[in-house]
Design an enzyme around this catalytic site. Structure first.
Site, PDB file in Angstrom:
ATOM      1  N   LYS A   1      14.285   0.479   6.661  1.00  0.00           N
ATOM      2  CA  LYS A   1      14.521  -0.884   7.148  1.00  0.00           C
ATOM      3  C   LYS A   1      15.082  -1.758   6.024  1.00  0.00           C
ATOM      4  O   LYS A   1      16.028  -2.531   6.238  1.00  0.00           O
ATOM      5  CB  LYS A   1      13.229  -1.483   7.707  1.00  0.00           C
ATOM      6  CG  LYS A   1      12.784  -0.887   9.035  1.00  0.00           C
ATOM      7  CD  LYS A   1      11.592  -1.609   9.624  1.00  0.00           C
ATOM      8  CE  LYS A   1      10.342  -1.434   8.799  1.00  0.00           C
ATOM      9  NZ  LYS A   1       9.140  -1.993   9.460  1.00  0.00           N
TER      10      LYS A   1
ATOM     11  N   GLY B   1       4.721   0.453  -1.038  1.00  0.00           N
ATOM     12  CA  GLY B   1       5.717   0.299  -2.093  1.00  0.00           C
ATOM     13  C   GLY B   1       7.114   0.727  -1.698  1.00  0.00           C
ATOM     14  O   GLY B   1       7.991   0.896  -2.547  1.00  0.00           O
TER      15      GLY B   1
ATOM     16  N   TRP C   1      15.983  -4.625 -14.544  1.00  0.00           N
ATOM     17  CA  TRP C   1      15.186  -4.952 -13.351  1.00  0.00           C
ATOM     18  C   TRP C   1      13.702  -4.990 -13.684  1.00  0.00           C
ATOM     19  O   TRP C   1      13.147  -4.039 -14.221  1.00  0.00           O
ATOM     20  CB  TRP C   1      15.456  -3.922 -12.241  1.00  0.00           C
ATOM     21  CG  TRP C   1      14.650  -4.128 -10.993  1.00  0.00           C
ATOM     22  CD1 TRP C   1      14.259  -5.303 -10.452  1.00  0.00           C
ATOM     23  CD2 TRP C   1      14.130  -3.105 -10.130  1.00  0.00           C
ATOM     24  NE1 TRP C   1      13.541  -5.104  -9.295  1.00  0.00           N
ATOM     25  CE2 TRP C   1      13.447  -3.754  -9.079  1.00  0.00           C
ATOM     26  CE3 TRP C   1      14.185  -1.722 -10.141  1.00  0.00           C
ATOM     27  CZ2 TRP C   1      12.815  -3.045  -8.045  1.00  0.00           C
ATOM     28  CZ3 TRP C   1      13.567  -1.018  -9.118  1.00  0.00           C
ATOM     29  CH2 TRP C   1      12.889  -1.683  -8.080  1.00  0.00           C
TER      30      TRP C   1
ATOM     31  N   ASP D   1       6.273  -8.465   3.427  1.00  0.00           N
ATOM     32  CA  ASP D   1       6.230  -7.520   4.546  1.00  0.00           C
ATOM     33  C   ASP D   1       4.841  -7.493   5.175  1.00  0.00           C
ATOM     34  O   ASP D   1       4.369  -6.456   5.633  1.00  0.00           O
ATOM     35  CB  ASP D   1       6.616  -6.120   4.041  1.00  0.00           C
ATOM     36  CG  ASP D   1       7.028  -5.190   5.169  1.00  0.00           C
ATOM     37  OD1 ASP D   1       7.561  -5.678   6.178  1.00  0.00           O
ATOM     38  OD2 ASP D   1       6.809  -3.967   5.046  1.00  0.00           O
TER      39      ASP D   1
ATOM     40  N   LYS E   1       8.968 -10.696   6.910  1.00  0.00           N
ATOM     41  CA  LYS E   1       8.717 -10.066   8.208  1.00  0.00           C
ATOM     42  C   LYS E   1       7.960 -11.039   9.103  1.00  0.00           C
ATOM     43  O   LYS E   1       6.944 -11.606   8.703  1.00  0.00           O
ATOM     44  CB  LYS E   1       7.904  -8.781   8.053  1.00  0.00           C
ATOM     45  CG  LYS E   1       7.566  -8.153   9.408  1.00  0.00           C
ATOM     46  CD  LYS E   1       7.166  -6.702   9.304  1.00  0.00           C
ATOM     47  CE  LYS E   1       5.771  -6.516   8.765  1.00  0.00           C
ATOM     48  NZ  LYS E   1       5.363  -5.100   8.783  1.00  0.00           N
TER      49      LYS E   1
END
Length: 727
Positions: A99, A130, A149, A217, A257
């Site tokens: 997703k 994760g 990152w 999420d 979400k």
């Protein structure tokens, strides 16, 4: 045979997207308007909600496992996850992974400076297990984004005993091997719906120069009331949004979400986001099951918290209050142009979901061969379409975030197949809620958990070799808020623990005075002092000194047999009506004191007889882990209530190996700290002193898991057979 257009249908599956056309009058209301009124629902949106719930009610008489199996087959994207996992060698490739790949390939979430090789900082809320992080890593590696990152993640801590194990993600493979990047807050629960967590997270990320992307999420199980999922999850969404607006840097992106967007609370969130970001999209990923209400709100180009500072301050002030009853914005403050746009958005996603439920119902339970051929063709085409459209490429393991796991075992290996045992319908679950606890037991409520109890009648002599692991690590003390109740454990089946808690509530009626103690079962093996001594002698330890803790009758039997033994008096007391089990700080204090006296008294090759109550907590598991490394082997004698009142098992440790002085020193320091917390009546408790990634070692974890399972099942067995006799 009818004809159908496979490519067009799959393109439609991956094109469920909506963009809010922002108007000039979409501005934040005055701060004085915030939280000034109750919610006022919108009639047209409530019509969508009612119609959708009527559709969902048609599923109420369907067996969960049958319906799940059916919808898995009819899911057009159902083959994508395993194929992508194989094709791309993708780390932690789950539905969530796929997703997020859709989202990041559809919208420009990564800022230009990161694409040009600079820094990228991301925060991932409610992230377990994760998969978003692993998916982002895969995207960066396969798209040659060579940036610096840094990421931080949050979730309900799967290792905190006060968290409900049945609302957490069981798969901790990734978490266990990346613990340093997860922030669980000052109380160690990982609950972001507290002001302390919010301020703690700010400090935790203070070294980040900017936050470019935040994902959220979050959700939880709403099977008990599926028609109200949106309102039930709203407080979590509110806290996720506040956290984002406070942490995200100007120009950053936010992925949230949500579910249906019908209620006033959700309308307010969507309006707030449209006022705070230059562009807001809603997407239903093709790899999200088409019959559920899940959507993702993608917000791009944050205007910065300065633009929302006054409102944000007021929202933070309401962070831990009853936010459900007060509306963020009054209905009158929402522009008509926004409401028209929002209704169009809701109508779009409502139609897709309702059509899917209707189609699934029409195909259940008898599906024709032509339908099966069509669905299989769609599923096959969806795989190739997804791989091509979202640029899936192979990645070698050296580019994974967890290249070589430090933890060789985790909860997921033990929880596999445990959590999805339900075969009942929604109607049957609601009927069960009307029964008293005793009625549930007499109707066999505990039976599925006790079918293999007989195997636990034979755990006498369970054996585990000691560890060669060094105990020289400088371990730290992890403190947190006192545990009010053991709701979950990393060291047992949490469904089983839930049944034990329900049983205690049923037997004791919520009171711990004069607790109900069921009579023994004549069919169960009851171990005697003679049997325990025979087990000790069988290990060839009769010429060594045996240190016996608390078990008077065993010690006296040894003396009668003229076997060299020493006795350590145990001051441990335990209220068997408590829901704290071995998490009670007083119990832990006395238990640790007993262990310390034993370690200081023992000599090389001595044997230790240690009664235990249970091992549900990280604290007790840490003590047993220390002992596991101080002896050549140990075994378990089960069903020992007749030998040691208030204790459930005896652990027999053989072949003492004197630990380094540093280990004794650390235990002394631990005891002093616990003494201090108890003497000052502190609200804090020591939760962990052996790091969790060390406790999650396969042989040790397996042994403790079996120990706890045996203890719980026997307790449930005694109560179930007692109530069975009464009826």
């Amino acid at each position: 045979m009818y004809r159908y257009d496979i490519p067009t249908e799959i393109q439609s599956l991956f094109n469920k997207q909506f963009t809010y056309a922002k108007e000039p009058d979409w501005n934040l209301p005055s701060v004085s308007e915030a939280f000034s009124s109750a919610h006022e629902e919108f009639g047209e949106l409530m019509m969508f909600k009612d119609c959708l719930n009527k559709k969902k009610n048609l599923l109420s008489d369907k067996k969960l496992d049958d319906w799940h199996k059916h919808t898995c087959f009819t899911n057009k994207a159902g083959k994508i996850v395993p194929e992508v996992r194989r094709y791309a060698n993708a780390e932690l490739c789950t539905q969530a992974w796929c997703k997020f790949r859709e989202i990041i390939c559809t919208y420009p979430l990564i800022p230009n400076e990161a694409l040009w090789g600079h820094e990228l900082n991301t925060i991932h809320l409610c992230e377990a297990p994760g998969a978003f992080i692993a998916s982002l890593n895969n995207y960066l590696k396969t798209h040659d984004v060579h940036c610096d990152w840094n990421w931080v993640a949050n979730t309900l801590n799967p290792y905190h005993e006060a968290n409900d194990g049945l609302v957490m993600i069981s798969d901790d493979r990734f978490i266990a091997n990346t613990l340093a990047w997860w922030y669980f807050g000052p109380d160690n629960t990982g609950d972001l719906m507290t002001l302390k967590y919010l301020t703690g997270l700010q400090q935790f990320i203070s070294n980040m120069s900017a936050v470019h992307l935040i994902t959220a999420d979050g959700s939880f199980d709403c099977q008990g009331n599926p028609g109200e999922q949106e309102s039930l999850v709203y407080p979590l969404h509110y806290c996720e949004v506040v956290t984002c607006l406070l942490m995200l840097s100007q120009g950053g992106s936010f992925v949230l979400k949500m579910f249906t967007l019908f209620q006033h609370s959700s309308v307010n969130i969507m309006y707030l986001l449209n006022c705070c970001f230059r562009c807001v999209h809603v997407i239903k990923p093709g790899t999200s099951k088409a019959g559920n209400s899940e959507v993702y709100v993608v917000c791009l180009d944050y205007l910065g918290k300065e633009a929302v500072q006054d409102l944000l301050t007021k929202m933070i002030q309401n962070f831990e209050t009853e936010i459900v009853n007060k509306s963020l914005f009054p209905k009158k403050c929402l522009p008509e142009s926004f409401l028209r746009c929002h209704v169009t958005c809701c109508s779009f996603f409502y139609k897709h979901q309702a059509d899917t439920i209707t189609e699934n119902l029409s195909l259940f339970p008898n599906m024709g061969e032509e339908d099966k051929v069509r669905i299989n063709a769609l599923r096959e085409f969806a795989v190739s379409y997804y791989i091509q459209k979202f640029e899936i490429k192979y990645i070698s393991r050296k580019h994974w975030l967890v290249r070589e796991p430090v933890v060789d075992c985790s909860l997921s290996t033990r929880w596999a197949g445990i959590r999805n045992r339900r075969t009942d319908t929604y109607n049957e679950r609601k009927q069960l809620e009307t029964l008293t606890w005793a009625e549930k037991v007499t109707r066999g409520y505990l039976s599925p958990w006790l079918e293999d109890h007989v195997q636990y009648n034979n755990c006498f002599g369970w054996f585990l070799e000691g560890s060669s692991c060094s105990l020289k690590e400088e371990w730290y003390l992890l403190e947190g808020k006192r545990i009010p109740k053991i709701c979950s454990s990393s060291f047992c089946d949490n469904e089983l623990l839930k049944r034990l808690n329900e049983t205690f509530e049923g037997c004791y009626n919520g009171e711990s005075t004069n607790p109900f103690v069921p009579p023994p079962c004549p069919s169960c093996c009851i171990f005697t002092e003679e049997a325990v001594v025979s087990e000790l002698l069988a290990k060839d330890v009769n010429h060594q000194n045996i240190i016996v803790c608390g078990a008077h009758s065993v010690f006296h039997f040894l003396i009668q047999r003229q076997i060299k033994a020493s006795f350590l008096e145990s001051e441990i007391s335990y209220n068997c009506g408590s829901f704290l089990y071995d998490g009670d700080p007083t119990y832990q204090h006395h238990f640790l004191d007993l262990i310390l006296k034993a370690l200081q008294q023992m000599r090389t090759d001595d044997t230790l007889v240690l009664p235990v109550l249970s091992c549900f907590t990280r604290f007790t598991a840490g003590i047993l882990f220390v002992l596991y490394n101080c002896f050549k082997s140990f075994s378990l004698v089960y069903l020992t209530a007749n030998l040691v009142p208030g204790r459930n098992a005896l652990l027999l440790f053989y072949g003492f190996q004197i630990p380094p002085n540093s280990v004794i020193y650390q235990i002394q320091q631990l005891k002093q700290h616990i003494d201090y917390l108890i003497s000052t009546d502190s609200s804090l408790q020591v939760l962990e002193f052996v790091p969790m990634d060390i406790l999650l070692k396969k042989s040790f974890l397996d042994y403790v898991w079996d120990l706890n399972s045996a203890i719980i099942k026997h307790k449930l067995h005694l109560i179930a057979q007692y109530y069975g006799q009464k009826t």
